[in-house]
Scaffold this active site. Sequence first.
Site, PDB file in Angstrom:
ATOM      1  N   ASP A  80       0.601  -0.657   4.946  1.00  0.00           N
ATOM      2  CA  ASP A  80       0.346  -0.886   3.519  1.00  0.00           C
ATOM      3  C   ASP A  80       0.813   0.323   2.706  1.00  0.00           C
ATOM      4  OD1 ASP A  80      -1.655   0.852   4.238  1.00  0.00           O
ATOM      5  OD2 ASP A  80      -3.309  -0.373   3.469  1.00  0.00           O
ATOM      6  N   SER A  81       1.414   1.319   3.400  1.00  0.00           N
ATOM      7  CA  SER A  81       2.171   2.355   2.691  1.00  0.00           C
ATOM      8  C   SER A  81       3.317   1.694   1.924  1.00  0.00           C
ATOM      9  CB  SER A  81       2.713   3.402   3.663  1.00  0.00           C
ATOM     10  OG  SER A  81       3.407   2.780   4.733  1.00  0.00           O
ATOM     11  N   ASP A 129      -0.469  -4.109   8.661  1.00  0.00           N
ATOM     12  CA  ASP A 129      -1.737  -3.633   8.103  1.00  0.00           C
ATOM     13  C   ASP A 129      -2.502  -4.753   7.417  1.00  0.00           C
ATOM     14  OD1 ASP A 129      -2.532  -0.983   8.509  1.00  0.00           O
ATOM     15  OD2 ASP A 129      -1.044  -0.217   7.097  1.00  0.00           O
ATOM     16  N   LYS A 184      -3.373  -3.968  12.059  1.00  0.00           N
ATOM     17  CA  LYS A 184      -4.041  -2.665  12.010  1.00  0.00           C
ATOM     18  C   LYS A 184      -5.061  -2.694  10.886  1.00  0.00           C
ATOM     19  CE  LYS A 184      -1.902   1.267  10.509  1.00  0.00           C
ATOM     20  NZ  LYS A 184      -2.747   1.646   9.353  1.00  0.00           N
ATOM     21  N   GLU A 235      -8.340  -0.080   9.021  1.00  0.00           N
ATOM     22  CA  GLU A 235      -8.882   1.270   8.918  1.00  0.00           C
ATOM     23  C   GLU A 235     -10.382   1.283   9.202  1.00  0.00           C
ATOM     24  OE1 GLU A 235      -7.787   2.994   5.141  1.00  0.00           O
ATOM     25  OE2 GLU A 235      -5.638   2.746   5.540  1.00  0.00           O
ATOM     26  N   GLU A 264      -4.897   9.986  11.703  1.00  0.00           N
ATOM     27  CA  GLU A 264      -4.132  10.531  10.571  1.00  0.00           C
ATOM     28  C   GLU A 264      -4.789  11.791  10.037  1.00  0.00           C
ATOM     29  OE1 GLU A 264      -2.912   7.729   7.560  1.00  0.00           O
ATOM     30  OE2 GLU A 264      -2.140   9.325   6.263  1.00  0.00           O
TER      31      GLU A 264
HETATM   32  O1  KIV Z   1       0.426   2.325   6.053  1.00  0.00           O
HETATM   33  C1  KIV Z   1       0.945   3.126   6.834  1.00  0.00           C
HETATM   34  O2  KIV Z   1       2.151   3.404   6.793  1.00  0.00           O
HETATM   35  C2  KIV Z   1       0.102   3.760   7.821  1.00  0.00           C
HETATM   36  C3  KIV Z   1       0.675   4.885   8.608  1.00  0.00           C
HETATM   37  C4  KIV Z   1       0.656   6.120   7.796  1.00  0.00           C
HETATM   38  C5  KIV Z   1      -0.010   5.058   9.917  1.00  0.00           C
HETATM   39  O3  KIV Z   1      -1.017   3.406   7.963  1.00  0.00           O
END
Ligand code: KIV
EC number: 2.1.2.11
Length: 288
Positions: free
Chosen positions: A68-69, A107, A137, A139, A205
């Site tokens: 989600d970056s 994410d 993924k 958090e 992280e």
């Molecule tokens: O969203 C993302 O790119 C991430 C990485 C920084 C692990 O969670």
Amino acid sequence: MTQLSAAHTKPSDGSKALYGGKGTRRITVRDIALAKERGEKWPMLTAYDAMTASVFDESGIPVILVGDSAGNCHLGYDTTVPVTLDEMSMLSAAVVRGTRRSLIVADLPFGSYQEGPVQALRSATRLVKEAGVGAVKLEGGERSHEQIRLLVESGIPVMAHIGLTPQSVNAMGYRVQGRGEEAAQQMLRDAKAVQDAGAFAVVLELVPAELAAEVTRTLQIPTVGIGAGAETDAQVLVWTDMLGLTSGRVPKFVKQYADLRQVMTDAAKSFAEDVVAGTFPQEEHSVH
Ligand code: KIV
């Protein structure tokens, strides 16, 4: 986690390693588990579109994260917080279409799993069915263990993410996590909680290198470090940081392997100057 004997740790497609192996079928979470048993380190990169993902897939990157970056690096938001499940589904589907071998992990965005396990399952199911990702993924450590457990029980592999969790930026800021004895103990509890819930890997992280090394030694599942030192099982970087496309400052832990921003700027200016000067197109670019 089931311990497999050394005789059973060779990837079933005949390749030797996650990176540099010969296999062309999709990497699975079982391959990831076997790599930890072999003590093999592996790379993960983010991608948000089919073309970039195809470059990484063809380069042999075994795991691609549709992070989600994308919020900051692709969609123009200031943080990851506004990213929606619809956006993640669309970007993830493109990445899946652009790849053949890499395991694609997507994410779950902020607000799509915090309500509880059932909401998490509904959201993750969309990413698996609509986008075709192989894993999701999310958090959180202890606070997310129930979500992880239900997803894994339902057949959806989960990568966990602890330490700095950017979706909580409004509560925690962007600070190193796990400093001091109490915070370190909480990090270890979070790491064990996600492993016990069934996560196949965990992102660490912005965690002190010594603590990340201890977590890595303690866990049976692989750790994926970003700003977490050299001892984690895998390393992940955000692709726009790694290739020098991000504008402005990038975090200290980023190694920039190319300067794409400069390459693209120079190319765009050359094109513009050619057009203004009338030197593009030339005869070889014309049809008759
Ligand atoms: O969203 C993302 O790119 C991430 C990485 C920084 C692990 O969670």
